[in-house]
Design an enzyme around this catalytic site. Structure first.
Site, PDB file in Angstrom:
ATOM      1  CE  LYS A 188      67.255  13.603  70.103  1.00  0.00           C
ATOM      2  NZ  LYS A 188      66.159  12.277  70.972  1.00  0.00           N
TER       3      LYS A 188
ATOM      4  CG  ASN B 271      53.141  11.972  64.972  1.00  0.00           C
ATOM      5  OD1 ASN B 271      52.636  12.598  63.642  1.00  0.00           O
ATOM      6  ND2 ASN B 271      54.279  10.949  65.550  1.00  0.00           N
TER       7      ASN B 271
ATOM      8  CE  LYS C 231      36.735  -3.071  70.810  1.00  0.00           C
ATOM      9  NZ  LYS C 231      35.806  -3.105  70.209  1.00  0.00           N
TER      10      LYS C 231
ATOM     11  CE  LYS D 120      64.845  15.945  68.319  1.00  0.00           C
ATOM     12  NZ  LYS D 120      63.415  15.947  67.724  1.00  0.00           N
TER      13      LYS D 120
ATOM     14  CG  ASP E 208      59.607  11.465  71.861  1.00  0.00           C
ATOM     15  OD1 ASP E 208      60.184  10.904  71.539  1.00  0.00           O
ATOM     16  OD2 ASP E 208      58.692  11.995  72.402  1.00  0.00           O
TER      17      ASP E 208
ATOM     18  CG  PHE F 299      62.644  17.983  60.323  1.00  0.00           C
ATOM     19  CD1 PHE F 299      61.723  18.849  59.968  1.00  0.00           C
ATOM     20  CD2 PHE F 299      64.477  17.387  59.468  1.00  0.00           C
ATOM     21  CE1 PHE F 299      61.383  18.603  58.224  1.00  0.00           C
ATOM     22  CE2 PHE F 299      63.945  18.102  58.668  1.00  0.00           C
ATOM     23  CZ  PHE F 299      62.824  18.625  57.658  1.00  0.00           C
TER      24      PHE F 299
ATOM     25  N   PRO G 106      63.097   3.280  70.279  1.00  0.00           N
ATOM     26  CG  PRO G 106      63.808   2.344  68.904  1.00  0.00           C
ATOM     27  CD  PRO G 106      63.167   2.784  69.367  1.00  0.00           C
ATOM     28  CG  ASP G 107      66.906   9.470  70.565  1.00  0.00           C
ATOM     29  OD1 ASP G 107      67.449  10.143  69.028  1.00  0.00           O
ATOM     30  OD2 ASP G 107      67.055  10.393  71.664  1.00  0.00           O
ATOM     31  CB  ILE G 108      66.082   6.720  64.334  1.00  0.00           C
ATOM     32  CG1 ILE G 108      65.438   5.759  64.815  1.00  0.00           C
ATOM     33  CG2 ILE G 108      66.367   6.887  62.677  1.00  0.00           C
ATOM     34  CD1 ILE G 108      63.553   5.768  64.012  1.00  0.00           C
TER      35      ILE G 108
END
Length: 399
Positions: free
Chosen positions: A343, A209, A287, A339, A277, A325, A305-307
């Site tokens: 969370k 990103n 390749k 969120k 995600d 964040f 994994p959702d830290i």
């Protein structure tokens, strides 16, 4: 925080040089000793006598001073300091530093030092935005040079935009961050995540990103400046990690998850990283080739994994304060509020990362801090100021 620290202050030639005299005074108020170095151009804006009087120290000006150079003075000056600060840092001097030129005392000091260097850029907005300057800034950051500012605002030339030298309080904060210090967070362990993650597709391609890591780096620096013991877990960011922190470099979300839990326990967790995600479920070890019909490959994805959730929902050893964040492109506060509840974290710092928002990759940020009491919008400001304000809020919450 700066008692008995020695600052080598290089003053280059620009109208913002007048601020450097105040910087000398403020550094000495905090107990630091200052050795000023003036370029020839700087003497057009401030006098050696003024800098010497405020610093209560000799001013150095000439690379070819026979007395000083008989003892290799430029080497001694550059290495006796705890930190080298350049304020203002002109486009010319930054270009010299980035390219390794050493044709006067200031540029030679920057080449000869084995200490951290902090630059406070100051120049016309067109010069700051010029591709050559931006290439030089990127090179300097990659080399580990710290950059404080510049800020947006009106300039002496009558133009408006990025290029104003950071104000003295912001430069002082950056200096304290670079040197480490004591403050309200002394003795507190803070884990910070920053930057993007890179999720490999094959040996040469990855999913990523636009996060530069600038906001996370600013938060790490501000925490260190307030005395915190910072573990800084960072993906492949564009900006260098802050000085005075323990840096843990990672590439993938899975590696970041492991690094965070290896760093616990902590008093505070600040999860500023833009974590992917999803990852490719079965990345290729070779390749991936285009097939002869031109068909695009089909990629299967697995959830990372959702830290933030994993730390927020710990039943034992959870940090006292967990801050996430939320990078959103629409309905920012609504999405971020949901969120936070989902969370289980204490605060969410929401920011608009749409192209109109300009947060990702930009120097400024406009955030809303959301907690159980509601949403607190902050005005748009440099990311360093967002970091300072957030760290002050953290210190208040832990008091």
């Amino acid at each position: 925080m700066l008692a008995n620290r020695h600052i080598l202050l290089v003053i280059a030639g620009g109208i913002a040089a007048f601020k450097s005299l105040d910087l000398i005074r403020r550094l000495r108020e905090r107990g630091a000793s200052v050795t000023p170095v003036l370029t020839r151009a700087a003497e057009e804006f401030v006098t050696p006598l003024s800098a010497s009087a405020l610093a209560a120290n000799r001013v150095y000006r000439d690379l070819f001073d026979l007395t000083d150079e008989a003892e290799m003075g430029h080497i001694e000056l550059s290495r006796a300091a705890d930190l080298v600060v350049v304020a203002p840092a002109t486009a010319d001097l930054m270009a010299k530093a980035a390219q390794g030129h050493a044709d006067d005392l200031a540029s030679t000091l920057l080449m000869a030092t084995d200490k951290r260097v902090l630059l406070a850029p100051a120049m016309n907005v067109r010069m700051w935005e010029h591709p050559a300057t931006q290439r030089n800034v990127a090179t300097l950051r990659k080399d580990g040079t710290l950059i404080a500012g510049p800020e947006n605002g009106p300039m002496a030339c009558g133009e408006f935009g990025p290029g104003r030298m950071a104000e003295v309080p912001q430069i002082l904060e950056a200096i304290e961050g670079a040197l480490g210090g004591t403050g309200p967070l002394t003795g507190k362990h803070v884990v910070v995540t920053s930057g993007p993650t890179h999720e490999p597709i094959d040996p040469v391609r990855y999913i990523a990103n636009r996060s530069s890591g600038a906001q996370g780096a600013a938060i790490g620096a501000a925490l260190a400046a307030q005395g915190a013991d910072v573990t800084f877990v960072t993906g492949p960011a564009e900006v260098a990690p802050p000085h005075g922190v323990k840096v843990v470099p990672i590439e993938t979300a899975q590696e970041m998850h492991e690094a965070v839990f290896d760093a616990l326990p902590a008093d505070v967790g600040v999860f500023a990283a833009a974590v992917a995600d999803w990852r490719v479920a079965h990345g290729s070890e070779q390749k991936i080739k285009k097939d002869h019909r031109g068909n695009a490959p089909t990629l299967a994805f697995a959830e990372n994994p959702d830290i933030l959730a994993a730390v927020s929902q710990m039943t034992e050893g959870r940090p006292r304060l967990v801050i996430g964040f939320a990078a959103e492109t629409e309905d920012v506060v609504t999405q971020a509020t949901a969120k936070r509840v989902r969370k289980g974290c204490d605060w969410i710092v929401a920011n608009d990362v749409s192209r109109a928002g300009g947060a990702m990759g930009g120097a400024d940020n406009s955030v809303t801090v959301i907690d159980a009491e509601g949403a607190e919008p902050w005005p748009r400001m440099p990311k360093t100021e967002v970091a300072a304000k957030l760290v002050a809020r953290i210190a208040g919450a832990l008091a």
